[in-house]
Write a protein that holds these residues in place. Sequence first.
Motif, short mmCIF file in Angstrom:
data_model
loop_
_atom_site.label_atom_id
_atom_site.label_comp_id
_atom_site.label_asym_id
_atom_site.label_seq_id
_atom_site.Cartn_x
_atom_site.Cartn_y
_atom_site.Cartn_z
N PRO A 90 1.01 -1.14 0.07
CA PRO A 90 0.06 0.19 -0.06
C PRO A 90 0.78 1.25 0.06
O PRO A 90 0.44 2.33 -0.60
N ILE A 91 2.12 1.28 0.57
CA ILE A 91 2.80 2.26 0.58
C ILE A 91 2.99 2.69 -0.92
O ILE A 91 3.33 3.89 -1.08
N PHE A 94 0.33 4.31 -2.38
CA PHE A 94 0.09 5.77 -1.98
C PHE A 94 1.15 6.72 -2.82
O PHE A 94 0.66 7.77 -3.06
N GLY A 395 1.70 14.08 2.09
CA GLY A 395 1.58 12.85 1.37
C GLY A 395 3.12 12.11 1.18
O GLY A 395 3.37 11.16 1.39
N ALA A 399 4.66 9.13 3.26
CA ALA A 399 5.04 7.94 2.42
C ALA A 399 6.33 7.73 2.93
O ALA A 399 6.75 6.62 3.06
N ILE A 477 -5.96 13.00 0.82
CA ILE A 477 -5.07 12.35 1.54
C ILE A 477 -5.81 10.90 1.82
O ILE A 477 -5.39 9.81 1.74
N GLY A 478 -7.18 11.21 2.38
CA GLY A 478 -7.87 10.04 2.70
C GLY A 478 -8.15 9.05 1.75
O GLY A 478 -8.13 7.85 1.77
N ILE A 481 -5.16 6.89 0.56
CA ILE A 481 -5.16 5.94 1.40
C ILE A 481 -6.07 4.63 1.08
O ILE A 481 -5.48 3.39 1.32
N ALA A 484 -5.25 3.16 -2.15
CA ALA A 484 -3.93 2.33 -1.96
C ALA A 484 -4.42 0.84 -1.53
O ALA A 484 -3.70 -0.30 -1.86
#
Length: 516
Positions: A90-91, A94, A395, A399, A477-478, A481, A484
Motif C-alpha cells: 500500500p505504501i 500511496f 503525502g 509515505a 489524502i484519505g 489511502i 492504496a
Amino acid sequence: MSTTATPQREVFATRGAFIFAAIGSAVGLGNIWRFPYVTYDNGGGAFIIPYLVALLTAGIPLLFFDYALGHRSRGSAPLAFRMATKVAEPIGWFQTGVAFVIGIYYAAIIAWAGCYMFFSLNQAWGDDAEGFLFGEFLQLGDPGVSFDFVPGVLIPVILVWVITLGILLMGVQNGIAGFSKIFIPLLVILFLALVIRALFLPGAAEGLNALFTPDFAALADPAVWIAAYGQIFFSLSIAFGIMITYASYLKRKTNLTGSGLVVAFSNSGFEILAGIGVFAALGFMATAQGTEVSEVASSGIGLAFVGFPTLISEMPGGGLFGFAFFACLVFAGLTSLISIVQVPIQALREKFGVGNKASILLVGGVMAVISILLMPTVTGLYVLDTVDAWANNIGIVGAAVVGLIVVGWVARKLPLLRDHLNAISSFKVGRVWMIVLGGITTVVLAYMLITQIITYVTEGYEGYPPLITGVFGWGMIGLLIVIAIVLSLIKWPQKTLDDTDASVADSVHEELKGGK
C-alpha cells in the motif's frame, strides 16, 4: 488468478540516458522559485551548512534507497515495495497516488509559464503584474469550488498534456531519455545566460549580499534545519515513486550509487545557480524601486508570476529576458511532469497487464481530463495550492516515514538493499548509510510530518474555507489511502510476479558474486 501477459519492460539504453532523465525529474520548478527564497529566509549563506547536512543525511541516502528498491525488483513503486515485504505494497500505491495528483496540478503551472513566455514579449501585464495574474489572467473568484472555465488557461493546459503524453508514447528511451538529453542541456545553457545577464544589472551585488551574507545565529533555530531537510526532500524527486520507477528501467549492471551522486549534486548545483540568478535580478529590482531586497523577495507563484514580470518591465531588454526565464520554467516543468506521469502508468501496466500505449492513454488521459476540469477554472488556484500543500507536506513526507519504518525497521530489509547497491556500484554504502536512513532521516521526517499535521489541524491553511481544505486536502489524502489499500488487495498477474521473482533472484546472484 490472472494470466495476462505482462508488457515488455523498457530500459534506458545507457547509464547516461538514465542520469539525464533523473536530473530532468529532479530539476523542476522548486529549484528555480523555491530554493533561493528558502535560503534567504533561513540564514542566507549560513543556510548552506544545514542544506549540505540534509543532502548527505537525507537526500542522497533516500535516493539510494529508492534506486535499490526499484532496480532490485525491476518493478514500479507498488511492486518494489511488495517485493521488499508484502505488507508494504500500500505504501507504493500511496506514493503512486501522490504522483497522480501532483501531475494534475503541475501541468497547470507549466501552462501558465508557457503563456507568460509570450506575455513577456509585450509585457501584457502592464503596470500591475499582481492584478493581471489574479484578475485578467486567472480570473480568480472567491475561495470555493466552481467549474467556470478560464479560456486563456484551458487551451495551454490541453497543449501541455498533448506534449507530455506524446513524449511518453515515444517510450522510455526515445521519449523520456531523448527529451531530457535535449532539454536539460538547453535549460542549463539558457539559465546560465540569464544568470550572466542578471549579474551585470545595477544592484545585482546588493541582491547577492542579501542572499549569501551568513546569519550564523539562525543555525540555532530548529526551523532552519527543518527547512533545509524540506528543500532537499522536495527537490530530489524522492519518495513518490519516480526514482523507483526510473531505476527499474536500468540494465542489470548499472552503477547506482555513482549515478545517484551525479544526480544529487547536479540538482544542488542548479539550485545554487538559480539562487544567484534570482537574487541578482531581485537586487536590481530593489535598486530600481529604491527599496530593500527584503521588500521584493518572495517565492513560488508570487516570485515567478508577479515578482519577475515586475522586474521584466523595469529592466532593459526585459522582454527577451522574460521569454528566456519562462522558457526555463517550461523546460524544467516538462521534464519533471513526464517523470511524474510515468509513475502511475508503470504501476497500471504491471498490476493489470495493460499494454504500454494503452496504459499511457488510459492513465495519462484520466489525469489530463481531471486536470482540464479542475485547474483552468476561476477557483483553480485555490485547488492547486491546497493539493500542493497536502501532497508535499503530508503525502510525500508521510509515505517516506512509513516506508522507512516498514521496510527498514519492521521488515529489516536495509541490509539487503545495501548489498544490492554495493554489488554493482562504485561508491559503497555500509552501516553508516543504514543508521542515517533508519535513524536521522526517519526521525527528522517524522517530526516534519507531525508538526505539519498539527499546524493544518489547528490553524487551517491560508485562511481557505473548510470545504477547500477538507475536500482537496484531507479528503484527497484519505482517498489515496483507501485506494492504496483496495489496489493492494487485487491479485497481481502471475507473470508479473514470476518476472519479478526472477529479477530478485538475479539480484541475489549479483550480490553474492559482488560480496558483502
